[in-house]
Scaffold this active site. Sequence first.
Site, short mmCIF file in Angstrom:
data_model
loop_
_atom_site.label_atom_id
_atom_site.label_comp_id
_atom_site.label_asym_id
_atom_site.label_seq_id
_atom_site.Cartn_x
_atom_site.Cartn_y
_atom_site.Cartn_z
N CYS A 114 0.81 -1.23 0.00
CA CYS A 114 0.00 0.00 0.00
C CYS A 114 0.84 1.28 0.00
O CYS A 114 0.40 2.30 -0.50
CB CYS A 114 -0.95 0.01 1.19
N HIS A 262 -3.68 7.20 0.87
CA HIS A 262 -3.89 5.88 0.28
C HIS A 262 -5.33 5.46 0.52
O HIS A 262 -5.86 5.60 1.62
CB HIS A 262 -2.94 4.87 0.91
N ASN A 292 -9.82 -0.52 -2.89
CA ASN A 292 -8.41 -0.37 -2.52
C ASN A 292 -7.55 -1.00 -3.61
O ASN A 292 -7.55 -2.21 -3.79
CB ASN A 292 -8.17 -1.06 -1.17
#
Length: 335
Positions: A114, A262, A292
């Site tokens: 991530c 993020h 995501n």
Amino acid sequence: MYHSKIAGLGYYVPENVVTNDDLSKIIDTNDEWIQERTGIQERRHIIKGEDTTTSMGVKAAKIAIERSGVAKEDIDFIVFATLSPDYYFPGPGVLVQRDLGLGTVGALDVRNQCSGFIYGLSVADQYIKSGMYKNVLVIGSEVHSTGLDMTSRGRGVSVIFGDGAGAAVLSREEDLTKGILSTHLHSEGQHAEELIVKAPGMGGRWVTDILADNDPNDESYFPYMNGQFVFKNAVVRFSEVINEGLQANNLQVSDIDMLIPHQANLRISQFIQKKFNLTDDQVYNNIQKYGNTTAASIPIALTEAWEKGKIKSGDTVVLAAFGSGFTWGSAIIKW
């Protein structure tokens, strides 16, 4: 000594839209449950045979290069961030070099999940600051959909992730008041197993072990996430690393024109927004549309925000990420 500026941005997402209602037909879940916990309404999944992590990265990169005004032949180096390479090896960086028809430039793969794009941005920034390279292509691209447990057993993770790619061309900037002012990177490996895909891995269960056991209940090659633990750590580390970047540049929270977090979970972004007392115009979220996308989430969101005119010359832009590893980081940019 130079600074590096973002000269061009681009992103690509598959056309195949998968809504929460679509998932509810194959998984014991529903739109209300997913939105309440994550804020996600839909995501993109590739159609096998049409897209890969590399091909999406190439498509995003072509847009970024065209917008940068930098000739393809003048790209000096490639940094590719992903947790989902086309092959176990080689990594996708060299495949991008091949598919873009670049010269024999170096290609580096970043495996920081991530926070991968922030790490990649930092690497590219250091190369440019040192004078070693003038133009560096940074890509974040992910295919999650083909590696998820798309059954009710895996619903806590599988509803969250989507596929997509984003890219940036970093170029030399001689005005030291502009460009990337600083980057800040951290890790805490003691929590590595809280968000993990254990197999295949040389240190544990390799492909031969999985095939030999042929165990339908083996979950080691599906993502595992301790959701509450990850959430609690994320909100702390997000706050810390944003403040670290501001302090390093003698900036205040009021100086932030745009925060691109993020896109892990809309609830995390909302928590950070409230903690820093930022308005909706100061934070950009698109997890509602894409889920995501791990290393791709920041470059996709950054590109969209720029395309919509939400980022202008002179703005202070903050990028921040937290994820598996645990790794986290931030970048402070003067646009």
